[in-house]
Design a protein around this motif. Structure first.
Motif, PDB file in Angstrom:
ATOM      1  N   ILE A 145       0.853  -1.271  -0.110  1.00 43.16           N
ATOM      2  CA  ILE A 145      -0.020   0.191   0.041  1.00 43.16           C
ATOM      3  C   ILE A 145       0.868   1.428  -0.079  1.00 43.16           C
ATOM      4  O   ILE A 145       0.491   2.090  -0.655  1.00 43.16           O
ATOM      5  N   ALA A 146       2.020   1.183   0.805  1.00 46.58           N
ATOM      6  CA  ALA A 146       2.956   2.153   0.688  1.00 46.58           C
ATOM      7  C   ALA A 146       3.364   2.725  -0.801  1.00 46.58           C
ATOM      8  O   ALA A 146       3.652   3.683  -1.071  1.00 46.58           O
ATOM      9  N   ALA A 147       3.510   1.573  -1.220  1.00 42.82           N
ATOM     10  CA  ALA A 147       4.143   1.719  -2.795  1.00 42.82           C
ATOM     11  C   ALA A 147       3.107   2.309  -3.490  1.00 42.82           C
ATOM     12  O   ALA A 147       3.309   3.085  -4.487  1.00 42.82           O
ATOM     13  N   GLU A 148       2.151   1.760  -3.551  1.00 40.53           N
ATOM     14  CA  GLU A 148       0.810   2.183  -4.512  1.00 40.53           C
ATOM     15  C   GLU A 148       0.399   3.566  -4.261  1.00 40.53           C
ATOM     16  O   GLU A 148       0.246   4.479  -5.051  1.00 40.53           O
ATOM     17  N   SER A 149       0.845   4.116  -2.900  1.00 37.66           N
ATOM     18  CA  SER A 149       0.478   5.577  -2.370  1.00 37.66           C
ATOM     19  C   SER A 149       1.420   6.525  -3.104  1.00 37.66           C
ATOM     20  O   SER A 149       0.928   7.426  -3.653  1.00 37.66           O
ATOM     21  N   ALA A 150       2.676   6.143  -2.600  1.00 36.09           N
ATOM     22  CA  ALA A 150       3.572   6.897  -3.517  1.00 36.09           C
ATOM     23  C   ALA A 150       3.678   7.107  -5.053  1.00 36.09           C
ATOM     24  O   ALA A 150       3.690   8.219  -5.691  1.00 36.09           O
ATOM     25  N   LYS A 151       2.951   5.898  -5.646  1.00 36.87           N
ATOM     26  CA  LYS A 151       3.163   5.951  -7.099  1.00 36.87           C
ATOM     27  C   LYS A 151       1.892   6.816  -7.469  1.00 36.87           C
ATOM     28  O   LYS A 151       2.179   7.713  -8.513  1.00 36.87           O
ATOM     29  N   TRP A 152       0.784   6.565  -7.127  1.00 32.81           N
ATOM     30  CA  TRP A 152      -0.436   7.441  -7.611  1.00 32.81           C
ATOM     31  C   TRP A 152      -0.537   8.731  -7.051  1.00 32.81           C
ATOM     32  O   TRP A 152      -0.864   9.454  -7.766  1.00 32.81           O
ATOM     33  N   GLN A 153      -0.168   8.833  -5.891  1.00 29.89           N
ATOM     34  CA  GLN A 153      -0.213  10.460  -5.384  1.00 29.89           C
ATOM     35  C   GLN A 153       0.797  11.259  -6.280  1.00 29.89           C
ATOM     36  O   GLN A 153       0.406  12.352  -6.328  1.00 29.89           O
ATOM     37  N   GLY A 154       1.768  10.727  -6.588  1.00 33.40           N
ATOM     38  CA  GLY A 154       3.019  11.538  -7.329  1.00 33.40           C
ATOM     39  C   GLY A 154       2.275  12.011  -8.588  1.00 33.40           C
ATOM     40  O   GLY A 154       2.377  12.933  -9.191  1.00 33.40           O
ATOM     41  N   LEU A 155       1.804  11.098  -9.281  1.00 33.79           N
ATOM     42  CA  LEU A 155       1.095  11.057 -10.584  1.00 33.79           C
ATOM     43  C   LEU A 155       0.047  12.050 -10.572  1.00 33.79           C
ATOM     44  O   LEU A 155       0.088  12.851 -11.279  1.00 33.79           O
ATOM     45  N   MET A 156      -0.911  11.833  -9.735  1.00 31.90           N
ATOM     46  CA  MET A 156      -1.886  12.774  -9.418  1.00 31.90           C
ATOM     47  C   MET A 156      -1.727  14.368  -9.238  1.00 31.90           C
ATOM     48  O   MET A 156      -2.236  15.211  -9.809  1.00 31.90           O
ATOM     49  N   ARG A 157      -0.671  14.424  -8.280  1.00 33.99           N
ATOM     50  CA  ARG A 157      -0.136  15.916  -7.960  1.00 33.99           C
ATOM     51  C   ARG A 157       0.380  16.480  -9.447  1.00 33.99           C
ATOM     52  O   ARG A 157       0.194  17.636  -9.682  1.00 33.99           O
ATOM     53  N   ALA A 158       1.363  15.778 -10.053  1.00 36.49           N
ATOM     54  CA  ALA A 158       1.999  16.145 -11.166  1.00 36.49           C
ATOM     55  C   ALA A 158       0.822  16.640 -12.210  1.00 36.49           C
ATOM     56  O   ALA A 158       1.218  17.464 -13.034  1.00 36.49           O
ATOM     57  N   ALA A 159      -0.321  15.680 -12.416  1.00 40.26           N
ATOM     58  CA  ALA A 159      -1.298  15.994 -13.231  1.00 40.26           C
ATOM     59  C   ALA A 159      -2.457  17.036 -12.815  1.00 40.26           C
ATOM     60  O   ALA A 159      -3.305  17.292 -13.476  1.00 40.26           O
ATOM     61  N   GLY A 160      -2.137  17.348 -11.566  1.00 39.75           N
ATOM     62  CA  GLY A 160      -3.401  18.359 -11.027  1.00 39.75           C
ATOM     63  C   GLY A 160      -4.715  17.661 -10.901  1.00 39.75           C
ATOM     64  O   GLY A 160      -5.753  18.401 -10.982  1.00 39.75           O
ATOM     65  N   ILE A 161      -4.781  16.426 -10.507  1.00 33.50           N
ATOM     66  CA  ILE A 161      -5.986  15.637 -10.348  1.00 33.50           C
ATOM     67  C   ILE A 161      -6.687  15.893  -8.904  1.00 33.50           C
ATOM     68  O   ILE A 161      -6.015  15.278  -7.975  1.00 33.50           O
ATOM     69  N   ARG A 162      -7.835  16.508  -8.835  1.00 36.74           N
ATOM     70  CA  ARG A 162      -8.377  16.779  -7.682  1.00 36.74           C
ATOM     71  C   ARG A 162      -9.940  16.274  -7.751  1.00 36.74           C
ATOM     72  O   ARG A 162     -10.393  15.930  -8.911  1.00 36.74           O
ATOM     73  N   ALA A 163     -10.548  16.035  -6.638  1.00 38.65           N
ATOM     74  CA  ALA A 163     -11.934  15.501  -6.409  1.00 38.65           C
ATOM     75  C   ALA A 163     -12.761  16.438  -7.446  1.00 38.65           C
ATOM     76  O   ALA A 163     -12.580  17.538  -7.808  1.00 38.65           O
ATOM     77  N   ASP A 164     -13.977  16.015  -7.929  1.00 40.86           N
ATOM     78  CA  ASP A 164     -14.957  16.496  -8.729  1.00 40.86           C
ATOM     79  C   ASP A 164     -15.405  17.709  -8.230  1.00 40.86           C
ATOM     80  O   ASP A 164     -15.348  17.963  -7.018  1.00 40.86           O
TER      81      ASP A 164
END
Length: 325
Positions: A306-325
């Motif tokens: 879960i730690a690896a998944e969190s680091a991977k996806w949170q980094g991608l989302m912050r770089a892409a500016g993905i936030r809740a609707d």
């Protein structure tokens, strides 16, 4: 026997000192001493719900107490997760977590719990690969074809997902990032509408769970281009992995069981052992739901996953500016 023990302890105080701690331990209730609840923070009926209910049924035969499933949907899994985070820490309540657990810290400005501080891993039911699909009528025949089409018209094609931050969304964003292509994200309020629009040709592609899309692929409505697991999967071995075109690519959701932090260690190790005992017998049924079962992981290994998944996806989302609707 009891009379002899009492007589011995009365005559030999030293013997009493040696025996009483052991007697106390024998009388202490072992986990679980009450019914166990598994909270699912999603509505009933989906693949996650079905998989967890299969697990709970098997656990109920393995453990000396009933194992109950309770759906607590709402707020994109936040409601049910908060219930467990702020609930009893006696080993009677566990949480079903998916990739949403890993992405929510990047998706929302504030959470009513801390995913890392308030939870610890117990077991991993399995990962859930997704399929990259296009309409059967599409001229795109494989993943390289799709990437060529997207490069030829940057931003000229749309793809759909179940909403911002969903596994479908972040899987597509990782595909775009690694391939260096552009496509417009169209968030839907649920998967069925997105797949309806895809089949009608209103979307270029969708990345969706195998459980949902494979029947439509086999029925001739959709065409599968690739699976998002690191390699081909048993359920559809004819479908290449995205990683065959984009080495290193992998995206999925997953079903894990977590415990609130602070529960007795025997509850974590007991639940983990029980899961790993019953999961091998559930493999055929879980694979039929589109899961890749993962029996045998320790609580520490689940935490690491879960730690690896969190680091991977949170980094991608912050770089892409993905936030809740």
């Amino acid at each position: 026997m009891k009379r002899r023990t009492l007589l011995a302890t009365a005559l030999l105080p030293g013997l009493a000192t040696a025996l009483l701690p052991g007697l106390a331990r024998a009388q202490a209730p072992a986990w679980p001493d009450r019914p166990v609840r598994i909270i699912i923070p999603f509505p009933a009926g989906g693949p996650t719900d079905v998989a967890v209910r299969l697990l709970a049924e098997a656990l109920g035969r393995q453990l000396p107490q009933r194992v109950l499933v309770e759906n607590r949907p709402g707020a994109g899994s936040l409601l049910g997760t908060e219930v467990v985070a702020k609930g009893p820490r006696d080993g009677s309540v566990f949480l079903t977590a998916t990739v949403a657990h890993a992405v929510n810290p990047a998706l929302y400005a504030r959470l009513p719990y801390d995913p890392e501080r308030d939870f610890r891993g117990v077991g991993l039911i399995g990962t859930v690969p997704l399929l990259v699909v296009v309409p059967q009528s599409s001229p795109v025949k494989d993943l390289p074809d799709l990437l060529v089409m997207l490069r030829e018209r940057p931003g000229g094609h749309d793809y759909g997902s179940a909403g911002n931050g969903s596994a479908q969304h972040i899987g597509a964003e990782l595909l775009k990032s690694m391939a260096g292509v552009q496509a417009n994200h169209i968030p839907y309020r649920g998967n069925p509408t997105a797949l309806t629009d895809l089949a009608a040709g209103r979307l270029a592609f969708v990345i969706e769970s195998m459980a949902t899309t494979l029947p439509q692929v086999r029925g001739g409505t959709l065409r599968a281009l690739a699976v998002t697991a690191p390699a081909r999967v048993k359920l559809a071995p004819e479908v290449p992995a995205v990683a065959e075109t984009l080495p290193g690519y992998s995206a999925w959701t997953w079903n894990a069981i977590l415990a609130p932090s602070g529960v007795p260690e025997e509850a974590v190790t007991g639940m983990s052992a029980a899961m790993n005992a019953v999961l091998p017998g559930l493999v055929p049924r879980l694979e039929g739901l589109g899961l890749d079962p993962k029996p045998g992981l320790s609580p520490a290994e689940v935490d690491g996953f879960i730690a690896a998944e969190s680091a991977k996806w949170q980094g991608l989302m912050r770089a892409a500016g993905i936030r809740a609707d």
